[in-house]
Design an enzyme around this catalytic site. Structure first.
Site, PDB file in Angstrom:
ATOM      1  N   GLU A  37       0.818  -1.208   0.000  1.00 24.37           N
ATOM      2  CA  GLU A  37       0.000   0.000   0.000  1.00 24.37           C
ATOM      3  C   GLU A  37       0.856   1.264   0.000  1.00 24.37           C
ATOM      4  OE1 GLU A  37      -3.343   0.496  -0.310  1.00 24.37           O
ATOM      5  OE2 GLU A  37      -2.818   2.622  -0.252  1.00 24.37           O
ATOM      6  N   THR A  79      -5.773   1.584  -5.499  1.00 21.99           N
ATOM      7  CA  THR A  79      -5.347   0.183  -5.317  1.00 21.99           C
ATOM      8  C   THR A  79      -5.986  -0.734  -6.355  1.00 21.99           C
ATOM      9  OG1 THR A  79      -5.372   0.563  -2.931  1.00 21.99           O
ATOM     10  CG2 THR A  79      -5.125  -1.713  -3.647  1.00 21.99           C
ATOM     11  N   HIS A 194      -1.584   3.294   4.706  1.00 23.11           N
ATOM     12  CA  HIS A 194      -2.586   4.041   3.929  1.00 23.11           C
ATOM     13  C   HIS A 194      -2.762   5.421   4.550  1.00 23.11           C
ATOM     14  CE1 HIS A 194      -6.382   5.185   2.061  1.00 23.11           C
ATOM     15  NE2 HIS A 194      -6.270   4.155   1.251  1.00 23.11           N
ATOM     16  N   ASP A 254       1.538  -0.030  -4.906  1.00 22.57           N
ATOM     17  CA  ASP A 254       0.312   0.114  -5.706  1.00 22.57           C
ATOM     18  C   ASP A 254       0.171   1.490  -6.363  1.00 22.57           C
ATOM     19  OD1 ASP A 254      -0.424   1.421  -3.323  1.00 22.57           O
ATOM     20  OD2 ASP A 254      -2.371   0.420  -3.147  1.00 22.57           O
ATOM     21  N   HIS A 255       0.564   2.552  -5.640  1.00 24.21           N
ATOM     22  CA  HIS A 255       0.441   3.919  -6.182  1.00 24.21           C
ATOM     23  C   HIS A 255       1.173   4.842  -5.231  1.00 24.21           C
ATOM     24  CE1 HIS A 255      -2.543   4.354  -3.000  1.00 24.21           C
ATOM     25  NE2 HIS A 255      -3.140   3.273  -3.467  1.00 24.21           N
TER      26      HIS A 255
HETATM   27  C1  GP9 Z   1      -9.098  -0.640   0.473  1.00 24.81           C
HETATM   28  C2  GP9 Z   1      -7.638  -0.554   0.151  1.00 24.81           C
HETATM   29  C3  GP9 Z   1      -7.183   0.865  -0.021  1.00 24.81           C
HETATM   30  O1  GP9 Z   1      -9.615  -1.913   0.581  1.00 24.81           O
HETATM   31  O2  GP9 Z   1      -7.307  -1.372  -0.910  1.00 24.81           O
HETATM   32  O3  GP9 Z   1      -7.611   1.396  -1.218  1.00 24.81           O
HETATM   33  P1  GP9 Z   1      -7.026   2.755  -1.800  1.00 24.81           P
HETATM   34  O4  GP9 Z   1      -7.701   3.889  -1.086  1.00 24.81           O
HETATM   35  O5  GP9 Z   1      -5.550   2.787  -1.581  1.00 24.81           O
HETATM   36  O6  GP9 Z   1      -7.375   2.690  -3.232  1.00 24.81           O
HETATM   37 MN    MN Z   2      -3.846   1.728  -2.187  1.00 20.77          MN
END
Ligand code: GP9
Ligand code: MN
Length: 404
Positions: A37, A79, A194, A254-255
């Site tokens: 994340e 994500t 996150h 992921d980003h």
């Molecule tokens: C939520 C998690 C976070 O289940 O995958 O999502 P994001 O806000 O990073 O897209």
């Molecule tokens: Mn994410």
């Protein structure tokens, strides 16, 4: 309408790859994919008060194929866009999240292809199954199992922010993972790092925060440090449970975690003004392929999440047949060094193009737009073509139109 797929096939089949020295090196092995994340590349090898933020990853990349010029290509679907890119080698949509808008489409995703080749496929995530519409989309992508939060023991004590903390998440995943027939394709989506980067317990804090005065940036290194620790624990558990040896482990950021809004603090962290070209460079995320028993290598290849599907299929020695991939095997010797972002920005060996300006990659100077013009047109065409595949659900017609 079915004939539109021909245009797409002709475009993507342009660069069909010859087998290379990596073809089939992981044949028949379990594939463990870890979505890290909000993890950006700059934080690897970064230190706070002399302590590394990612001690485990820093060691792991020495024993892995580590792609240091790898970028995320996500849009508003965050994500889920990263998951989409990796499973399909298609671009996410210009706005919205394809996971929510096109979950009923026909896809020929990585899990489905692996399932057709004898794999059991599963995704693990310590949050609600309907977040990003995963429960529906996963069916279209070919996941046999979705271990959402209901499969885990989630309490006030072991969760924070969006859900289960990464350490208990990995610990509790082991028995579920062991219940799967091998070979399996298992995706783990971490969560603790996150926004807004909260740790609620002293024991989870393993490094001092930064002192830029921007709370998100300052706390970010602490949740990254926690994520790194959870990965170390997971690898140890994989070894103790006899899974490690028969698996390849693939990790990706992921980003971005730190958005443009924090450029002031980031310029302190990096020690440079964040110009638009540098902002693009900050979109690098770690991409790590760990093959137990194989020596590591730093890879300079420029690529992105769109390239993961063909790369993994090549490692597994699986020919997906009549497939549409906008990306290309990262180990291919004939691939173009090129990455395209959802907003039309792009990076090549020589240029960075963003916000309508062409930059020299070597020294960051603004150069004559003519150098980026041709590529910019191609980029627009490629993104539009990928969008068409999704918006018109063109993969429905894939099998009926063999390549000539
Ligand atoms: C939520 C998690 C976070 O289940 O995958 O999502 P994001 O806000 O990073 O897209
Ligand atoms: Mn994410």
């Amino acid at each position: 309408e079915g004939s539109d797929i021909i245009e797409v096939e002709n475009y993507v089949n342009d660069g069909v790859d010859e087998p290379n020295e990596m073809t089939g090196i992981a044949k028949g092995k379990n594939v463990i994919l870890i979505s890290m994340e909000s993890l950006q590349s700059w934080v690897l090898n970064y230190e706070v008060e002399g302590q590394p933020v990612t001690p485990f990853l820093n060691e792991l990349i020495k024993d892995s194929f580590y792609f240091e010029n790898f970028y995320h290509q996500t849009g508003q679907g965050k994500t889920s866009d990263a998951e989409f890119l990796i499973d399909n080698s298609l671009y996410p949509l210009p706005s919205g999240a394809v996971f929510t808008t096109n979950a009923q489409n026909e896809f020929y995703a990585l899990p489905e292809i692996l399932r057709n080749n004898g794999y059991t496929t599963a995704s693990f995530h310590g949050n609600n199954k309907s977040f990003w519409n995963r429960d529906l989309m996963y069916k279209s992508l070919g996941y046999d199992h979705f271990f959402d939060e209901t499969y885990f023991n989630v309490t006030d004590d072991n969760s924070v922010n969006y859900g289960l903390k990464d350490i208990p998440f990995f610990e509790q995943s082991i028995p579920l993972l062991k219940s799967l027939p091998q070979p399996f394709h298992a995706k783990f989506i971490t969560l603790t790092n996150h926004f807004p980067y909260i740790l609620d317990k002293e024991e989870d804090v393993m490094i001092p925060r930064l002192t830029t005065g921007d709370g998100s940036v300052d706390r970010y290194v602490q949740t990254v440090r926690y994520l790194d620790e959870s990965l170390k624990i997971f690898f140890d558990l994989l070894k103790q449970n006899g899974i490690y040896e028969n698996s390849i482990i693939v990790l990706y950021g992921d980003h971005y975690g730190i958005s443009k809004n924090h450029n002031k603090a980031m310029s302190q962290v990096i020690g440079k003004e964040i110009t638009p070209d540098l902002h693009v460079e900050l979109q690098k995320v770690p991409f790590i392929i760990h093959v137990p028993g194989m020596e590591g290598k730093k890879m300079k290849t420029i690529g992105g999440q769109i390239d993961v599907k063909p790369t993994l299929l090549n490692l597994l020695g699986i020919d997906p047949g009549n497939d549409i991939s906008f990306g290309e095997d990262l180990f291919s010797e004939t691939r173009k060094d090129f990455v395209i972002f959802r907003d039309g920005s792009f990076v090549t060996k020589e240029f960075i193009y963003t916000e309508g300006t062409c930059y020299s990659k070597a020294n960051g100077s603004v150069i004559d737009p003519i150098f980026c013009e041709k590529s910019s047109e191609e980029v627009g065409y490629e993104l539009a073509l990928s969008d068409k595949v999704i918006q018109r659900d063109l993969l429905r017609f894939l099998n009926q139109s063999p390549v000539e």
